[in-house]
Design an enzyme around this catalytic site. Structure first.
Site, mmCIF file in Angstrom:
data_model
loop_
_atom_site.group_PDB
_atom_site.id
_atom_site.type_symbol
_atom_site.label_atom_id
_atom_site.label_comp_id
_atom_site.label_asym_id
_atom_site.label_seq_id
_atom_site.Cartn_x
_atom_site.Cartn_y
_atom_site.Cartn_z
ATOM 1 C CD GLU A 65 7.678 -5.342 8.704
ATOM 2 O OE1 GLU A 65 8.417 -6.247 8.271
ATOM 3 O OE2 GLU A 65 6.455 -5.318 8.513
ATOM 4 C CE1 TYR A 94 -10.705 -1.571 -14.360
ATOM 5 C CE2 TYR A 94 -10.484 -3.759 -15.352
ATOM 6 C CZ TYR A 94 -11.167 -2.548 -15.223
ATOM 7 O OH TYR A 94 -12.279 -2.318 -15.978
#
Length: 212
Positions: free
Chosen positions: A74, A120
């Site tokens: 990949e 976050y």
């Protein structure tokens, strides 16, 4: 010790941390990091928990294999981010449980599949795009990332898992962890009324902390 040797050691250390805590199982997932003269990448069919730093693959910037074991199949996922987001210093692709679960849900918003549930995830990950399913190893995944033109630091591959970038290897790993933990919260809260951050909250966070 050279910068490349230190980076090899850091990839192995952080990969083992991800594996030991269940963010990766078996030989799933792959990680890369930029070095001065190319890209280091975890080898194909390797386990993130048991990497030999010396055998980590090295490629030039055009994707040609230079040394080490054969790189992940990949590699095109990683190259697409390096080529379209010049600030990218590392790429983390996992099959982490909850992010992958979101990628399998039919009602996941493809334009914003990790909504702003916590400050976050806004600060460390940003908006996440869901990309259509293609079989693992299909190079069209890289094409789909390239077509985004560098507008996203992270994507979710449908029925597959997340691909997350960072300015360096630690930032990319921390962002991948933050995405997974936010996905876990979203799955746990799936049937409950949720209070998302408002557009004003998101704008304030970006103004104060910036965004990658």
């Amino acid at each position: 010790m050279s910068a490349e040797i230190r980076m090899r050691d850091e990839i192995a250390r952080l990969s083992k941390s991800l594996f030991d805590r269940g963010f990766s199982v078996g030989s799933a997932g792959n990680i890369s990091a930029a070095v001065e003269d190319g890209i280091l990448m975890t080898p194909t069919n390797s386990c993130l928990g048991f990497l030999d730093p010396a055998r980590i693959s090295k490629l030039d910037r055009s994707g040609r294999h230079i040394s080490g074991d054969k790189p992940s199949k990949e590699v095109f996922l990683h190259r697409a981010f390096y080529e379209t987001r010049p600030q990218t210093g590392a790429v983390v692709h996992l099959h982490s449980t909850f992010a992958t679960a979101l990628s399998c849900l039919a009602d996941t918003d493809p334009d914003d599949c990790i909504p702003p549930l916590t400050p976050y995830v806004v600060m460390r990950v940003g908006q996440v795009r869901l990309l259509p399913y293609v079989k693992p190893g299909d190079e069209s995944m890289g094409d789909m990332i390239a077509e985004l033109g560098g507008r996203y630091a992270a994507v979710l591959l449908a029925n597959h898992g997340p691909v997350v970038t960072g300015k360096d290897i630690a930032s990319a790993v921390y962002a991948a962890e933050e995405l997974e933990e936010t996905a876990k919260l979203l799955v746990l809260l799936r049937d409950a009324p949720k209070r998302m951050l408002s557009p004003e909250n998101v704008t304030e966070l970006k103004a104060v902390f910036g965004s990658y």
